[in-house]
Design an enzyme around this catalytic site. Structure first.
Site, short mmCIF file in Angstrom:
data_model
loop_
_atom_site.label_atom_id
_atom_site.label_comp_id
_atom_site.label_asym_id
_atom_site.label_seq_id
_atom_site.Cartn_x
_atom_site.Cartn_y
_atom_site.Cartn_z
N GLY A 1 43.91 -15.91 -25.90
CA GLY A 1 45.26 -15.49 -25.78
C GLY A 1 45.70 -15.10 -24.22
N SER B 1 43.62 -22.31 -28.21
CA SER B 1 42.69 -23.20 -28.83
C SER B 1 42.13 -22.30 -30.04
CB SER B 1 41.63 -23.52 -27.78
OG SER B 1 41.96 -24.27 -26.81
N GLU C 1 33.64 -18.79 -18.17
CA GLU C 1 34.23 -20.02 -18.98
C GLU C 1 33.76 -21.05 -18.04
OE1 GLU C 1 38.65 -19.43 -19.56
OE2 GLU C 1 38.71 -21.33 -20.63
#
Ligand SMILES: Cc1cc2nc3c(=O)[nH]c(=O)nc-3n(C[C@H](O)[C@H](O)[C@H](O)COP(=O)(O)OP(=O)(O)OC[C@H]3O[C@@H](n4cnc5c(N)ncnc54)[C@H](O)[C@@H]3O)c2cc1C
Length: 377
Positions: free
Chosen positions: A122, A156, A239
């Site tokens: 988030g 996601s 990431e």
């Protein structure tokens, strides 16, 4: 930089290959792409198999090189994708391992590694994507909890997630980067509403998440209050670093399949297509070397990938789109058939130059941090 593997690393590779060869034929077929509860169950069961076989902790405890070997071999063998466990295993988990307290590591890492708890991210908001530091979801301290109100978007796996790595503004008066805090929020907490968003490919891959006075225990804060931007940089470097490594292996396999299909259906006679596929082959070979280089760097600098992740993300996302454009050329009119995996991948590849930081943002990062150019703003 050392790109050679040690004897122990090669031994790990051989053991993993044997295990995959024996295990993969026993797995059930994957569920339909749009069935999220079934996908969650499937992805979790695979993670549990890995855990029971001693490979569960590879993303957190193993060296960057062993992690890379793991991603390479599982992808080559056609093992299930990390799927719904992406956020937990590839960036929330590594962030908690790097920044969490011993109690937090104990509480969250085991369930992630066993595939028992799914995480989502988030970070983005309707008015805070590229400019993430302008996020407005606010958290006000009330006793031993934060009361969180705001909205997140493009979350996601929100539909099936148990936890959310959540960025909130805890000090609205501080300079933007200094008033942010990284929280772990339960997705079933009162006040959390998830509204799925349907993508171009027809799947509810992500969602909007509305937060209405959600109470998050202060004990679930990772890092200090108002130090969340620094923690976020750790999350983002994971990431953009090695998270896509397995996908490069998959792209190289797809490229071979495209060439085989082109030879069979006559497209191979076109020298322009052959040149295009040849260039893509060189690109993906170079991208794999770049992944190895990044991993080697991460191994030398304590496990956190650096700006090499941005170089990789920038070029990989573009090359992936070019690869799936080439599949469309080889498929001809069949490329309009949404039931074909290549067609679905082509549509989803469009998101790659946006997700995890757009290409323009990666260019800004490289311009400022690698080339030393002045900041645009
Ligand atoms: C498949 C997918 C999955 C995602 N999953 C998640 C998730 O799980 N959790 C989450 O929090 N977010 C997620 N995102 C959101 C993603 O991080 C954002 O979409 C991304 O950061 C861009 O933000 P934005 O969409 O608000 O675009 P904007 O920031 O509004 O950008 C619009 C355009 O302006 C350009 N631009 C903006 N600022 C600059 C600048 N300074 N210099 C040059 N160009 C600029 C951008 O490059 C882009 O082309 C996901 C996105 C996708 C596509």
């Amino acid at each position: 930089m050392d790109l050679a593997y040690t004897a122990a690393e090669e031994e790990f590779r051989a053991r993993l290959r044997d295990w995959l060869a024996g295990t993969l034929p026993t797995l059930p077929p994957p569920p339909p792409a749009g069935d999220w509860p079934a996908r969650r169950a499937h992805d979790s069961a695979w993670q549990r198999r890995l855990y029971d076989a001693g490979y569960g902790n590879v993303h957190l405890d193993a060296s960057p090189t062993l992690r890379l070997i793991f991603l390479e071999e599982t992808e080559k063998a056609g093992a299930p994708y990390v799927g719904a466990n992406f956020v937990g295993l590839l960036h929330a988990g590594p962030t908690i391992a790097a920044e969490g307290t011993p109690e937090q590591r104990e509480r969250w890492l085991g369930p992630i590694l066993r595939g028992e708890e799914i995480w989502c991210q988030g970070f983005s908001e309707p008015d805070a994507g590229s400019d993430l530091a302008s996020l407005r979801t606010k958290a006000v301290r009330d006793g031993d909890a934060y009361v969180v109100t705001g909205q997140k978007i493009w979350t996601s796996h929100a539909e099936v997630a148990d936890w959310c790595e959540l960025l909130v503004r805890t000090d609205p008066g501080a300079p933007r980067h200094r008033g942010i805090t990284w929280l772990a929020m339960r997705m079933d907490a009162p006040g959390v509403t998830v509204r799925p968003l349907r993508t171009l490919a027809g799947s509810t891959e992500f969602a909007e998440v509305f937060l209405d006075e959600v109470r998050v225990p202060a004990a679930d804060r990772v890092g200090e209050e108002n130090d969340g931007w620094r923690v976020t940089m750790v999350t983002l470097s994971f990431e953009r670093g090695t998270a896509f490594a397995g996908e490069v292996v998959a792209c190289r396999r797809t490229l071979t399949e495209v060439a085989t299909r082109a030879r069979a259906n006559g497209c191979w006679d076109d020298p322009v297509l052959r040149r295009r596929l040849g260039r893509l082959h060189a690109e993906f070979t170079a991208l794999w070397r770049l992944v190895q280089w990044n991993v080697s760097e991460a191994a030398a600098t304590g496990g956190v990938p650096g700006t090499g992740g941005s170089v990789f993300k920038l070029r990989y996302s573009q090359a992936r789109q070019e690869l799936y454009d080439a599949t469309a050329e080889v498929l001809g009119p069949g490329a309009l058939d949404l039931s074909l995996p290549w067609t679905r991948e082509r549509l989803s590849s469009l998101s790659y130059t946006i997700a995890a930081g757009t290409s323009q943002i990666q260019r800004n990062i490289l311009a400022e941090r690698v080339l030393g150019l002045p900041k645009g703003r």
